[in-house]
Write an enzyme that holds these catalytic residues in place. Structure first.
Site, PDB file in Angstrom:
ATOM      1  N   ASP A  16      36.425  41.183  40.817  1.00  0.00           N
ATOM      2  CA  ASP A  16      37.558  40.374  41.246  1.00  0.00           C
ATOM      3  C   ASP A  16      37.087  39.305  42.236  1.00  0.00           C
ATOM      4  O   ASP A  16      36.271  39.579  43.121  1.00  0.00           O
ATOM      5  CB  ASP A  16      38.590  41.296  41.909  1.00  0.00           C
ATOM      6  CG  ASP A  16      39.815  40.575  42.381  1.00  0.00           C
ATOM      7  OD1 ASP A  16      40.556  40.055  41.535  1.00  0.00           O
ATOM      8  OD2 ASP A  16      40.040  40.530  43.608  1.00  0.00           O
ATOM      9  N   GLU A  46      35.091  37.331  37.685  1.00  0.00           N
ATOM     10  CA  GLU A  46      36.212  36.397  37.794  1.00  0.00           C
ATOM     11  C   GLU A  46      35.663  35.254  38.648  1.00  0.00           C
ATOM     12  O   GLU A  46      35.530  35.405  39.866  1.00  0.00           O
ATOM     13  CB  GLU A  46      37.416  37.056  38.463  1.00  0.00           C
ATOM     14  CG  GLU A  46      38.607  36.117  38.559  1.00  0.00           C
ATOM     15  CD  GLU A  46      39.777  36.705  39.333  1.00  0.00           C
ATOM     16  OE1 GLU A  46      40.925  36.406  38.979  1.00  0.00           O
ATOM     17  OE2 GLU A  46      39.543  37.457  40.304  1.00  0.00           O
TER      18      GLU A  46
END
EC number: 3.2.1.196
Length: 658
Positions: free
Chosen positions: A336, A371
């Site tokens: 993330d 990401e």
């Protein structure tokens, strides 16, 4: 109770060796560290950690066993302007704890203090760490090691995936155990996915703001303890680790990889008003990126940012990742806000953590997915990650939606994304699999909502619809919301089919959001992070089984097409791809630039995708040869042989040469 002896500086955390427990804690700026041990009645006994090796404090407690509850009190300077916030009145979680009991409450006792430290002791309400044994019988478990060219990722939430599944035993619905249940294994195999990417399963907390609104952090991107499983997903918190590993073992038997969505960019301590429960009190200056005034750099949007270029913090992150691979046999990670991993503070492809991961004999062998952005300056880094990393490709997402739903994209731009985005990823030896192609993800509209809502509807989140992206490239097809006339439903269905076909038959690694193959809707909420309810739970009894069959047929078709499974960049005249116009001829330069038109894509000289992105029916002349429409676009027992396809508006069809 036995006194602590010096012990050793490794491994990280609390480690049971069959005779006692070794404790370690990294803190470069602490002056004293107390290990606090609690009995069943909550009585506390404190020991000074006697050993220090560099910046690691350590001690060994003989006769200690799994189940022992503990925490730390860390002494040092209170100098907020310099980034130091030591406060021994606050009981702290071991960052490497394998299990944590209790939760963070919206309680002032968790506050560290502002100009002066808060002197109120919080041990009675603070979460406690629990010693666990890592031993487990893996039998003959082996990682599937699915090549990137054959990988199809399925992004799912542990609870939302099975909580309403009528064929899963009620007592394990929404739990780790359900992931490995035969019903789910059979479903995954039928669908054809090869990797289950789980949204955060690491112990996380709900932000105080959400608690005050009566909501919870459902997604889990707010980590408390990076080595511990979230206990709510276990049938019994004491057996969470074994329940999770049982599920991994069953998935591996079916050839399905397990990828963890992991958050090593910030912690649930949030901003200066947030709770102190771990890193802030252990060594605030080392663990976080600190401004000159002592406040946090907020490159994550969550109040703080981990400083992964600090050697001690980097080693903590590496040990965490190795733990999940070696102890839990996970097959990879989705990172993330992964640009934080490369901050020094500017983003660097050769940042210390990236280099260490790529040189690690354990981590270099698993799937690494970034990401590729954060919200800080220079945080958008799509295409710039090191060679071993794949990346979420938002260019693909936006181009696919614009082509089919907005009709404002040239054929050239669409083809570039369909062909693996070589302009973004074909560098440093990276292959097409580095492009994680997605049309939807947990963050944003579901696939059904992309064709039913033009605007977001996030009122239930308690932020007056201000949260969530306004840039969705969606199209409600003339009516906002679900339902409508038969014509409207058919047009939306055609758009869903076009989006799914583009996703699953493009070069690169496709990622499917769980529920998209059912027609799942969140009723226009494109930021459902705090919705632990029927809005996010998959409704298996009302699932669109026809759409599920359509999706499965596409995934199985994908595995038959060498141009998609070889994981090699397409070259001109190599037989992998040919780009044709509606008359079956090679596209001209002028046609490449058109915004709304038709095209045909021939793959491996045997498969043909005919696309009509116009709002009108168009006759598309198929190239020379005998072409049969194939499942899921025609019946398997009665294939349709065509020379001309009467292309429906905003539609497509796939053919195979006899």
């Amino acid at each position: 109770m036995t006194q602590l002896t010096t012990g050793k500086a490794t491994p990280h955390g609390a480690t049971y060796d069959g005779h006692g427990v070794n404790f370690t804690l990294f803190s470069a700026h602490a002056e004293r560290v107390e290990l606090c041990v609690f009995d069943a009645q909550g009585n506390e006994v404190r020991f000074d950690l006697p050993g220090r090796s560099g910046d690691v404090w350590h001690g060994y407690l003989a006769d200690a066993r799994p189940g022992l509850r503990y925490g730390y009190r860390v002494h040092g300077p209170w100098q907020p302007a310099a980034g130091h916030r030591f406060n021994p009145a606050k009981l702290l979680i071991d960052p490497c704890a394998r299990r944590v009991e209790g939760d963070l409450h919206d309680n002032p006792l968790f506050h560290a203090g502002y100009e002066t430290p808060d002197s109120r002791d919080n041990a009675t309400i603070a979460p406690k760490c629990v010693v666990v044994s890592d031993s487990y019988n893996w039998e003959d478990d082996a990682p599937p090691r699915t090549p990137w060219g054959n990988t199809v990722i399925y992004e799912a939430h542990v609870k939302g995936l099975t909580y309403q599944h009528p064929e899963i035993p009620a007592e394990i619905r929404g739990r780790y155990k359900a992931l490995g249940h035969p019903v789910m294994i059979n479903y995954f195999k039928r669908l054809g996915i090869t990797a289950l990417e789980l949204m955060p399963v690491i112990h996380f907390a709900s932000e105080p703001r959400l608690q005050r609104l009566g909501l919870t952090n459902y997604w889990g991107y707010n980590p408390m303890a990076m080595f511990a499983l979230h206990p709510v997903y276990a049938c019994s918190p004491e057996s969470a680790l074994d329940e999770f590993r049982d599920a991994v073992k069953e998935l591996h038997k079916a050839g399905i990889e397990v990828i963890l969505d992991i958050v090593i960019n910030h912690s649930a301590e949030l901003d200066l008003d947030g709770p102190m429960f771990s890193l802030r009190g252990i060594d605030n200056r080392s663990y976080y990126w600190i401004k000159e005034d002592g406040d946090y750099h907020n490159w994550t949007g969550c109040g703080n940012t981990l400083n992964l270029s600090n050697p001690g913090v980097m080693e903590y992150a590496l040990e965490c990742l190795r733990y999940w691979v070696e102890t839990c046999h996970v097959d990879g990670f989705r990172f993330d806000l992964a640009s934080v991993m490369g901050r020094t503070p500017a983003f660097r492809q050769d940042a210390p953590l990236f280099t260490a991961i790529q040189n690690c004999p354990v981590l270099s062998q698993v799937k690494l997915i970034a990401e590729p952005w954060d919200i800080g300056e220079g945080g958008y880094q799509v295409g710039n990650f090191p060679p071993l990393f794949a990346e979420w490709n938002d260019h693909f997402r936006d181009a696919t939606r614009r082509f089919w739903l907005q009709r404002n994209l040239s054929l050239g731009d669409f083809a570039g994304r369909f062909a693996g985005s070589s302009d973004v990823f074909n560098r440093n030896g990276r292959l097409p699999g580095a492009s994680i192609n997605l049309v939807t993800a947990h963050d944003g509209f579901t696939l059904r909502d992309c064709v039913c809502f033009t605007n977001k509807h996030n009122e239930a989140n308690g932020e007056e619809n201000r949260d969530g992206s306004n840039n969705n490239h969606s199209n409600n097809h003339g009516k906002e919301g679900l339902g409508g006339s038969l014509d409207l439903i058919e047009r939306r269905r055609d758009s869903v089919h076009a989006l799914l076909t583009t996703l699953l038959l493009s070069q690169g690694t496709p990622m499917l959001l769980a529920g998209d193959e059912h027609g799942h809707s969140q009723h226009g909420n494109n930021n459902a992070y705090c919705q632990d309810n029927a809005l996010t739970w998959l409704d298996w009894e009302r699932a669109n089984n026809g759409l599920t069959d359509f999706t499965a047929a596409l995934i199985h078709l994908r595995q038959q097409i060498p141009a998609l499974t070889r994981n090699q960049w397409w070259q001109e005249n190599d037989g992998n791809v040919r780009w044709l116009n509606k008359d079956g001829q090679v596209l001209s330069v002028e046609e490449w630039q058109h915004g709304m038109t038709c095209m045909q894509i021939m793959l491996s000289d045997r498969w043909l995708i005919a696309l009509n992105a116009t709002p009108h029916l168009v006759d598309i002349v198929l190239p020379e040869g005998e072409w049969r429409a194939i499942p899921p676009f025609a019946g398997e027992d009665n294939p349709v042989v065509l020379e001309v396809w009467h292309g429906s508006a905003h539609g497509l069809c796939v053919f195979q040469k006899s």
